[in-house]
Motif scaffolding. Structure first.
Motif, PDB file in Angstrom:
ATOM      1  N   ALA A  29     -24.581 -27.433 -22.946  1.00  0.00           N
ATOM      2  CA  ALA A  29     -23.195 -27.315 -23.397  1.00  0.00           C
ATOM      3  C   ALA A  29     -23.169 -27.417 -24.919  1.00  0.00           C
ATOM      4  CB  ALA A  29     -22.354 -28.436 -22.789  1.00  0.00           C
ATOM      5  N   SER A  30     -22.454 -26.536 -25.565  1.00  0.00           N
ATOM      6  CA  SER A  30     -22.399 -26.529 -27.024  1.00  0.00           C
ATOM      7  C   SER A  30     -21.366 -27.523 -27.548  1.00  0.00           C
ATOM      8  CB  SER A  30     -22.031 -25.130 -27.510  1.00  0.00           C
ATOM      9  OG  SER A  30     -21.887 -25.130 -28.906  1.00  0.00           O
ATOM     10  N   VAL A  31     -21.711 -28.183 -28.647  1.00  0.00           N
ATOM     11  CA  VAL A  31     -20.756 -29.048 -29.346  1.00  0.00           C
ATOM     12  C   VAL A  31     -20.467 -28.471 -30.735  1.00  0.00           C
ATOM     13  CG1 VAL A  31     -21.317 -31.170 -28.119  1.00  0.00           C
ATOM     14  CG2 VAL A  31     -22.611 -30.575 -30.149  1.00  0.00           C
ATOM     15  N   ALA A  32     -20.854 -27.219 -30.955  1.00  0.00           N
ATOM     16  CA  ALA A  32     -20.687 -26.589 -32.259  1.00  0.00           C
ATOM     17  C   ALA A  32     -19.217 -26.478 -32.660  1.00  0.00           C
ATOM     18  CB  ALA A  32     -21.332 -25.208 -32.250  1.00  0.00           C
ATOM     19  N   ASN A  33     -18.327 -26.438 -31.694  1.00  0.00           N
ATOM     20  CA  ASN A  33     -16.907 -26.312 -32.027  1.00  0.00           C
ATOM     21  C   ASN A  33     -16.331 -27.595 -32.622  1.00  0.00           C
ATOM     22  OD1 ASN A  33     -17.149 -27.624 -29.579  1.00  0.00           O
ATOM     23  ND2 ASN A  33     -15.283 -26.782 -28.734  1.00  0.00           N
ATOM     24  N   TRP A  34     -17.088 -28.691 -32.627  1.00  0.00           N
ATOM     25  CA  TRP A  34     -16.652 -29.929 -33.284  1.00  0.00           C
ATOM     26  C   TRP A  34     -16.828 -29.826 -34.792  1.00  0.00           C
ATOM     27  CZ3 TRP A  34     -19.527 -34.429 -30.342  1.00  0.00           C
ATOM     28  CH2 TRP A  34     -19.195 -34.376 -28.984  1.00  0.00           C
ATOM     29  N   ARG A  35     -17.715 -28.962 -35.210  1.00  0.00           N
ATOM     30  CA  ARG A  35     -18.205 -28.943 -36.580  1.00  0.00           C
ATOM     31  C   ARG A  35     -17.192 -28.374 -37.567  1.00  0.00           C
ATOM     32  NH1 ARG A  35     -22.945 -26.329 -35.449  1.00  0.00           N
ATOM     33  NH2 ARG A  35     -22.021 -24.363 -36.020  1.00  0.00           N
ATOM     34  N   VAL A  36     -17.049 -29.056 -38.716  1.00  0.00           N
ATOM     35  CA  VAL A  36     -16.267 -28.570 -39.846  1.00  0.00           C
ATOM     36  C   VAL A  36     -17.228 -28.139 -40.951  1.00  0.00           C
ATOM     37  CG1 VAL A  36     -14.582 -29.217 -41.620  1.00  0.00           C
ATOM     38  CG2 VAL A  36     -14.321 -30.059 -39.280  1.00  0.00           C
ATOM     39  N   GLU A  37     -18.295 -28.925 -41.109  1.00  0.00           N
ATOM     40  CA  GLU A  37     -19.357 -28.596 -42.049  1.00  0.00           C
ATOM     41  C   GLU A  37     -20.668 -28.472 -41.276  1.00  0.00           C
ATOM     42  OE1 GLU A  37     -18.479 -30.468 -46.350  1.00  0.00           O
ATOM     43  OE2 GLU A  37     -19.113 -31.926 -44.843  1.00  0.00           O
ATOM     44  N   LYS A  38     -21.598 -27.713 -41.843  1.00  0.00           N
ATOM     45  CA  LYS A  38     -22.901 -27.559 -41.191  1.00  0.00           C
ATOM     46  C   LYS A  38     -24.013 -27.853 -42.189  1.00  0.00           C
ATOM     47  CE  LYS A  38     -23.191 -22.641 -42.213  1.00  0.00           C
ATOM     48  NZ  LYS A  38     -23.031 -21.318 -41.667  1.00  0.00           N
ATOM     49  N   PRO A  39     -25.141 -28.381 -41.698  1.00  0.00           N
ATOM     50  CA  PRO A  39     -26.277 -28.556 -42.592  1.00  0.00           C
ATOM     51  C   PRO A  39     -26.979 -27.212 -42.790  1.00  0.00           C
ATOM     52  CG  PRO A  39     -26.839 -29.308 -40.407  1.00  0.00           C
ATOM     53  CD  PRO A  39     -25.393 -28.894 -40.361  1.00  0.00           C
ATOM     54  N   VAL A  40     -27.394 -26.975 -44.011  1.00  0.00           N
ATOM     55  CA  VAL A  40     -28.171 -25.776 -44.333  1.00  0.00           C
ATOM     56  C   VAL A  40     -29.528 -26.254 -44.838  1.00  0.00           C
ATOM     57  CG1 VAL A  40     -28.329 -23.734 -45.814  1.00  0.00           C
ATOM     58  CG2 VAL A  40     -26.117 -24.403 -44.839  1.00  0.00           C
ATOM     59  N   LYS A  76     -42.850 -29.495 -24.004  1.00  0.00           N
ATOM     60  CA  LYS A  76     -42.443 -28.110 -24.261  1.00  0.00           C
ATOM     61  C   LYS A  76     -41.417 -28.075 -25.391  1.00  0.00           C
ATOM     62  CE  LYS A  76     -42.751 -27.102 -19.318  1.00  0.00           C
ATOM     63  NZ  LYS A  76     -41.957 -26.715 -18.145  1.00  0.00           N
ATOM     64  N   HIS A  77     -41.231 -26.899 -25.997  1.00  0.00           N
ATOM     65  CA  HIS A  77     -40.168 -26.720 -26.984  1.00  0.00           C
ATOM     66  C   HIS A  77     -38.821 -26.698 -26.262  1.00  0.00           C
ATOM     67  CE1 HIS A  77     -42.458 -26.209 -30.602  1.00  0.00           C
ATOM     68  NE2 HIS A  77     -43.283 -25.379 -29.985  1.00  0.00           N
ATOM     69  N   ASN A  78     -37.752 -27.053 -26.985  1.00  0.00           N
ATOM     70  CA  ASN A  78     -36.414 -27.145 -26.393  1.00  0.00           C
ATOM     71  C   ASN A  78     -36.018 -25.918 -25.578  1.00  0.00           C
ATOM     72  OD1 ASN A  78     -36.191 -29.566 -27.645  1.00  0.00           O
ATOM     73  ND2 ASN A  78     -34.569 -28.984 -29.066  1.00  0.00           N
ATOM     74  N   ASN A  79     -36.284 -24.744 -26.096  1.00  0.00           N
ATOM     75  CA  ASN A  79     -35.849 -23.530 -25.412  1.00  0.00           C
ATOM     76  C   ASN A  79     -36.677 -23.204 -24.170  1.00  0.00           C
ATOM     77  OD1 ASN A  79     -38.082 -22.941 -26.966  1.00  0.00           O
ATOM     78  ND2 ASN A  79     -37.361 -20.915 -27.571  1.00  0.00           N
ATOM     79  N   GLU A  80     -37.737 -23.972 -23.897  1.00  0.00           N
ATOM     80  CA  GLU A  80     -38.577 -23.744 -22.724  1.00  0.00           C
ATOM     81  C   GLU A  80     -38.372 -24.815 -21.647  1.00  0.00           C
ATOM     82  OE1 GLU A  80     -42.336 -23.897 -24.627  1.00  0.00           O
ATOM     83  OE2 GLU A  80     -42.195 -21.873 -25.442  1.00  0.00           O
ATOM     84  N   ARG A  81     -37.574 -25.828 -21.922  1.00  0.00           N
ATOM     85  CA  ARG A  81     -37.375 -26.947 -20.991  1.00  0.00           C
ATOM     86  C   ARG A  81     -36.337 -26.622 -19.926  1.00  0.00           C
ATOM     87  NH1 ARG A  81     -36.912 -31.578 -25.655  1.00  0.00           N
ATOM     88  NH2 ARG A  81     -39.093 -31.529 -26.268  1.00  0.00           N
ATOM     89  N   ALA A  82     -36.496 -27.239 -18.742  1.00  0.00           N
ATOM     90  CA  ALA A  82     -35.538 -27.067 -17.637  1.00  0.00           C
ATOM     91  C   ALA A  82     -34.510 -28.202 -17.709  1.00  0.00           C
ATOM     92  CB  ALA A  82     -36.274 -27.089 -16.298  1.00  0.00           C
ATOM     93  N   GLU A 107     -26.089 -24.014 -32.334  1.00  0.00           N
ATOM     94  CA  GLU A 107     -25.396 -24.057 -31.037  1.00  0.00           C
ATOM     95  C   GLU A 107     -25.142 -25.501 -30.603  1.00  0.00           C
ATOM     96  OE1 GLU A 107     -23.525 -22.406 -27.752  1.00  0.00           O
ATOM     97  OE2 GLU A 107     -24.312 -21.350 -29.494  1.00  0.00           O
ATOM     98  N   HIS A 108     -26.012 -26.417 -31.031  1.00  0.00           N
ATOM     99  CA  HIS A 108     -25.895 -27.810 -30.592  1.00  0.00           C
ATOM    100  C   HIS A 108     -25.600 -28.792 -31.716  1.00  0.00           C
ATOM    101  CE1 HIS A 108     -28.067 -25.802 -27.331  1.00  0.00           C
ATOM    102  NE2 HIS A 108     -27.229 -26.515 -26.620  1.00  0.00           N
ATOM    103  N   CYS A 109     -25.706 -28.369 -32.959  1.00  0.00           N
ATOM    104  CA  CYS A 109     -25.409 -29.236 -34.105  1.00  0.00           C
ATOM    105  C   CYS A 109     -23.905 -29.481 -34.184  1.00  0.00           C
ATOM    106  CB  CYS A 109     -25.896 -28.573 -35.393  1.00  0.00           C
ATOM    107  SG  CYS A 109     -25.374 -29.423 -36.883  1.00  0.00           S
TER     108      CYS A 109
END
Length: 142
Positions: free
Chosen positions: A41-52, A26-32, A86-88
């Protein structure tokens, strides 16, 4: 649940509530996922730079998808469709393994809007030629 420092080296955590093989289809958003998995749980608050991601340069080789430690590369119908911010955590591995010229993934300040980052994309660097793996010993390098 234990924190990361309490796990044995090489420990494997199973993130799914149900059978793993069934969920992987299944795609990530459909998995249990379990409540203790990194997907819930989000780890986005670790990020200083993001990939575009620049879809106009991407060749859909999926190197980024293979090497992303957080499964943050999104794909649909055989093409890369974006980044799960949200998870990067902003590690930049996806940018490092991208083989295109210019790269189809580049790091930008986390607060910079994606649309603005896309206007700053570099042009193709002239004079760089990829080495052939068979004839010149190159491997996705210049």
């Amino acid at each position: 649940m234990k924190n990361w420092q309490e796990f044995e080296m090489g420990a494997v955590l199973f993130p799914f509530e149900k059978q793993g093989q069934e969920e992987l289809g299944k795609h990530n958003n459909e998995r249990a996922y379990t409540t203790d998995s990194s997907f819930t749980a989000s780890v986005a608050n670790w990020r200083v730079e993001k990939p575009v991601h620049n879809k106009d340069v991407c060749i859909n080789c999926f190197n980024c998808w293979v090497y992303c430690p957080d499964a943050s590369i999104l794909s649909r119908e055989g093409k890369m469709s974006g980044i799960d911010y949200e998870h990067c955590k902003g590690c930049g591995v996806c940018v490092d393994v991208c083989p295109t010229n210019p790269k189809s993934l580049l790091m930008f300040d986390n607060l910079e809007p994606v649309e603005e980052a896309l206007t700053k994309w570099p042009q193709k660097a002239e004079g760089l030629k990829k080495k052939s793996y068979r004839t010149e010993g190159g491997y996705n390098g210049f």
